[in-house]
Design a protein around this motif. Structure first.
Motif, PDB file in Angstrom:
ATOM      1  N   UNK A   5      22.456 124.190  79.495  1.00  0.00           N
ATOM      2  CA  UNK A   5      21.846 124.785  80.685  1.00  0.00           C
ATOM      3  C   UNK A   5      21.298 123.697  81.616  1.00  0.00           C
ATOM      4  N   UNK A   6      20.602 122.722  81.032  1.00  0.00           N
ATOM      5  CA  UNK A   6      20.100 121.583  81.827  1.00  0.00           C
ATOM      6  C   UNK A   6      21.250 120.939  82.603  1.00  0.00           C
ATOM      7  N   UNK A   7      22.377 120.766  81.903  1.00  0.00           N
ATOM      8  CA  UNK A   7      23.533 120.099  82.512  1.00  0.00           C
ATOM      9  C   UNK A   7      24.059 120.864  83.713  1.00  0.00           C
ATOM     10  N   UNK A   8      24.132 122.189  83.568  1.00  0.00           N
ATOM     11  CA  UNK A   8      24.633 123.026  84.672  1.00  0.00           C
ATOM     12  C   UNK A   8      23.677 122.943  85.868  1.00  0.00           C
ATOM     13  N   UNK A   9      22.384 123.009  85.580  1.00  0.00           N
ATOM     14  CA  UNK A   9      21.378 122.957  86.664  1.00  0.00           C
ATOM     15  C   UNK A   9      21.451 121.604  87.376  1.00  0.00           C
ATOM     16  N   UNK A  10      21.511 120.527  86.597  1.00  0.00           N
ATOM     17  CA  UNK A  10      21.564 119.182  87.203  1.00  0.00           C
ATOM     18  C   UNK A  10      22.805 119.049  88.082  1.00  0.00           C
ATOM     19  N   UNK A  11      23.952 119.534  87.588  1.00  0.00           N
ATOM     20  CA  UNK A  11      25.197 119.411  88.363  1.00  0.00           C
ATOM     21  C   UNK A  11      25.063 120.144  89.692  1.00  0.00           C
ATOM     22  N   UNK A  12      24.484 121.340  89.639  1.00  0.00           N
ATOM     23  CA  UNK A  12      24.346 122.156  90.844  1.00  0.00           C
ATOM     24  C   UNK A  12      23.472 121.448  91.887  1.00  0.00           C
ATOM     25  N   UNK A  13      22.297 120.986  91.457  1.00  0.00           N
ATOM     26  CA  UNK A  13      21.370 120.383  92.430  1.00  0.00           C
ATOM     27  C   UNK A  13      21.783 118.956  92.816  1.00  0.00           C
ATOM     28  N   UNK A  14      22.511 118.291  91.914  1.00  0.00           N
ATOM     29  CA  UNK A  14      23.028 116.960  92.282  1.00  0.00           C
ATOM     30  C   UNK A  14      24.032 117.111  93.414  1.00  0.00           C
ATOM     31  N   UNK A  15      24.800 118.178  93.350  1.00  0.00           N
ATOM     32  CA  UNK A  15      25.795 118.430  94.401  1.00  0.00           C
ATOM     33  C   UNK A  15      25.091 118.679  95.741  1.00  0.00           C
ATOM     34  N   UNK A  16      24.004 119.448  95.687  1.00  0.00           N
ATOM     35  CA  UNK A  16      23.222 119.689  96.915  1.00  0.00           C
ATOM     36  C   UNK A  16      22.611 118.382  97.418  1.00  0.00           C
ATOM     37  N   UNK A  18      14.535 113.374  88.226  1.00  0.00           N
ATOM     38  CA  UNK A  18      13.412 112.577  87.712  1.00  0.00           C
ATOM     39  C   UNK A  18      12.553 112.112  88.892  1.00  0.00           C
ATOM     40  N   UNK A  19      11.604 111.226  88.600  1.00  0.00           N
ATOM     41  CA  UNK A  19      10.739 110.709  89.663  1.00  0.00           C
ATOM     42  C   UNK A  19      11.511 109.767  90.596  1.00  0.00           C
ATOM     43  N   UNK A  20      12.750 109.405  90.211  1.00  0.00           N
ATOM     44  CA  UNK A  20      13.565 108.547  91.091  1.00  0.00           C
ATOM     45  C   UNK A  20      14.655 109.416  91.739  1.00  0.00           C
ATOM     46  N   UNK A  21      14.625 109.544  93.071  1.00  0.00           N
ATOM     47  CA  UNK A  21      15.629 110.381  93.744  1.00  0.00           C
ATOM     48  C   UNK A  21      17.048 109.944  93.374  1.00  0.00           C
ATOM     49  N   UNK A  22      17.878 110.932  92.999  1.00  0.00           N
ATOM     50  CA  UNK A  22      19.265 110.635  92.645  1.00  0.00           C
ATOM     51  C   UNK A  22      19.471 110.444  91.153  1.00  0.00           C
ATOM     52  N   UNK A  23      18.369 110.267  90.409  1.00  0.00           N
ATOM     53  CA  UNK A  23      18.506 110.178  88.945  1.00  0.00           C
ATOM     54  C   UNK A  23      18.004 111.485  88.323  1.00  0.00           C
ATOM     55  N   UNK A  24      18.873 112.097  87.544  1.00  0.00           N
ATOM     56  CA  UNK A  24      18.563 113.356  86.867  1.00  0.00           C
ATOM     57  C   UNK A  24      18.479 113.085  85.356  1.00  0.00           C
ATOM     58  N   UNK A  25      17.758 113.933  84.631  1.00  0.00           N
ATOM     59  CA  UNK A  25      17.706 113.786  83.167  1.00  0.00           C
ATOM     60  C   UNK A  25      17.870 115.165  82.542  1.00  0.00           C
ATOM     61  N   UNK A  26      18.668 115.224  81.480  1.00  0.00           N
ATOM     62  CA  UNK A  26      18.976 116.521  80.858  1.00  0.00           C
ATOM     63  C   UNK A  26      18.994 116.402  79.331  1.00  0.00           C
TER      64      UNK A  26
END
Ligand code: NAP
Length: 310
Positions: free
Chosen positions: A289-300, A265-273
C-alpha cells in the motif's frame, strides 16, 4: 554515462515492487535497484495467510508474482548496490551504484530493515552452529531437535509455528509477561502446543564441541538463573531500519524514516515506504500500500516540478 529515470526505487521487497508496478503503469520510466533477489524478506517466509485475496501462499511465490507484475508493466529491475544518493542543484538525485550512475527527480527508499541481534555472549560465535535468524533457511537442520525461539513479536511467534512443523519440542522465550504479537498468532501458537518462558531473558548461549549445547536464562520474576539444553536458537527480536543512504532524512526515535501521508520524507523528492518507514504496523499488504501511495504522489510531484497543476 548516467541512466535517466523518472522514478528510482531502492529496494525490491513488496513495497518497492508495488511502487514499481504503480509507477510504471502510470507511464513513469521506473527502475527498482536491488542488490539481492526480488521480494526482500518476503522470500524467506514459509507461508503467508493474510495477504488479501490469495489465501495461503509461500513468500517465494508471492514475491515472484509481485516481480512479474511490476516488470510486466515495464518497470526495470536492476541488480546493483546503491553506494550513495546525491542531491543535485536542480533538486533531482544522482545515485552512485555498482552499475554506474543513475539520475531521477524522485527516489523511493524501500530498503527495509535487518534483524537485530540479541547481544548475549555466545550469540555471534554460534551463528551457523546453532544460532539462526531465519527459520525457513535453517529450520530443517533442527528437525526433531530441541528448539528455542527468542522474541515476543509477530516474527518470533510465527516462525515458532513454522518450526513446530519440524520439531515437537519448540519453546518461545520472551522478556515480558505478554506477547507483542497479534492475538491470532499467539492463539495459534498455544493451540500448536508451543511451550513458553515468559518474563525471562537469555543470559548466554553456551557451546560445546563448536555448536550450541544450552542456554542460560534469568527468570525476571524470581531472579533465578538456570541453564537448559537446546540444539537450535532462533532469534527474532526486532529489526533495524536500513537508512544509511539517507542520513539527512528526518527519523523517529527508533531510527525509522518519518514521512507525510504521501510517503514523502523531509527531503522533497525522496519517499520512504515499507519497513524502513515510521509506521506502527508492518505487513506485506501495508508495504504494498505504501508503494502504491508513493508512486501516485511521486507522479504528481514530477508534474508539479514541470509546472503541471491539477
Ligand atoms: P517487533 O514487533 O519489533 O518485536 C520484537 C520483539 O523482540 C518484541 O517482543 C521485543 O520485546 C523483543 N525484543 C526486542 N529487543 C529485545 C532484546 N534485546 N532482548 C529480548 N527481546 C527483545 O519485531 P518483529 O516481530 O520482527 O516484527 C517486525 C514487524 O513485522 C512488526 O510490525 C510485525 O507486525 C511485522 N510482522 C508481521 C507478521 C504477520 O503479520 N504475520 C509476521 C512477521 C512480522 P518487547 O515486546 O518487550 O518490546
Amino acid at each position: 554515462m548516467s541512466k535517466n529515470y523518472d522514478v528510482l526505487i531502492v529496494g525490491g521487497g513488496p513495497g518497492g515492487l508495488s511502487c514499481g508496478q504503480y509507477s510504471a503503469r502510470a507511464g513513469r520510466k521506473t527502475a527498482i535497484i536491488e542488490e539481492m533477489a526480488a521480494g526482500g524478506q518476503t522470500m524467506i517466509i514459509d507461508e503467508i495467510e493474510n495477504y488479501p485475496g490469495l489465501g495461503k501462499i509461500s513468500g517465494y511465490e508471492l514475491a515472484a508474482a509481485f516481480e512479474q507484475q511490476a516488470t510486466g508493466f515495464g518497470c526495470d529491475f536492476v541488480y546493483a548496490t546503491v553506494n550513495s544518493i546525491k542531491r543535485l542543484e536542480d533538486g533531482s538525485f544522482e545515485l552512485d551504484t555498482t552499475d554506474g550512475a543513475y539520475l531521477s527527480p524522485v527516489v523511493v527508499i524501500a530498503t527495509g530493515a535487518k534483524h537485530r541481534n540479541l547481544e548475549v555472549p555466545g550469540e555471534k560465535e554460534m551463528v551457523g552452529h546453532g544460532v539462526s535468524y531465519c527459520a525457513t533457511c535453517d529450520g530443517p537442520f533442527f528437525r526433531n531437535k530441541k528448539i528455542l525461539v527468542c522474541g515476543g513479536g509477530d516474527s518470533a511467534c510465527q516462525e515458532a509455528l513454522y518450526l513446530k512443523k519440524l520439531s515437537d519440542d519448540v519453546t518461545v522465550t520472551h522478556r515480558r509477561d505478554r506477547f507483542r504479537a497479534q492475538a491470532s498468532i499467539v492463539k495459534a501458537m498455544e493451540e500448536a502446543g508451543i511451550k513458553t518462558k515468559m518474563n525471562t531473558t537469555v543470559q548466554s548461549i553456551n557451546a560445546e564441541n563448536g555448536k550450541v549445547k544450552s542456554v542460560t536464562f534469568v527468570n525476571k520474576s524470581s531472579g533465578e538463573t538456570y541453564t537448559e539444553e537446546f540444539d537450535g536458537v532462533f532469534i527474532f527480536v526486532g529489526n533495524i531500519p536500513q537508512t544509511q543512504l539517507v542520513p539527512d532524512c528526518e527519523k523517529d526515535e527508533a531510527g525509522f524514516i518519518k514521512t507525510d501521508r504521501n510517503m514523502m520524507t523531509s527531503i522533497p523528492g525522496i519517499y520512504a515506504i515499507g519497513d524502513v518507514r515510521d509506521t506502527p504496523f508492518r505487513q506485506v499488504v501495508t508495504a504494498a500500500s505504501d508503494g502504491a501511495i508513493a508512486a501516485h504522489y511521486a507522479s504528481e510531484y514530477i508534474d508539479a516540478r514541470a509546472g503541471i497543476k491539477y
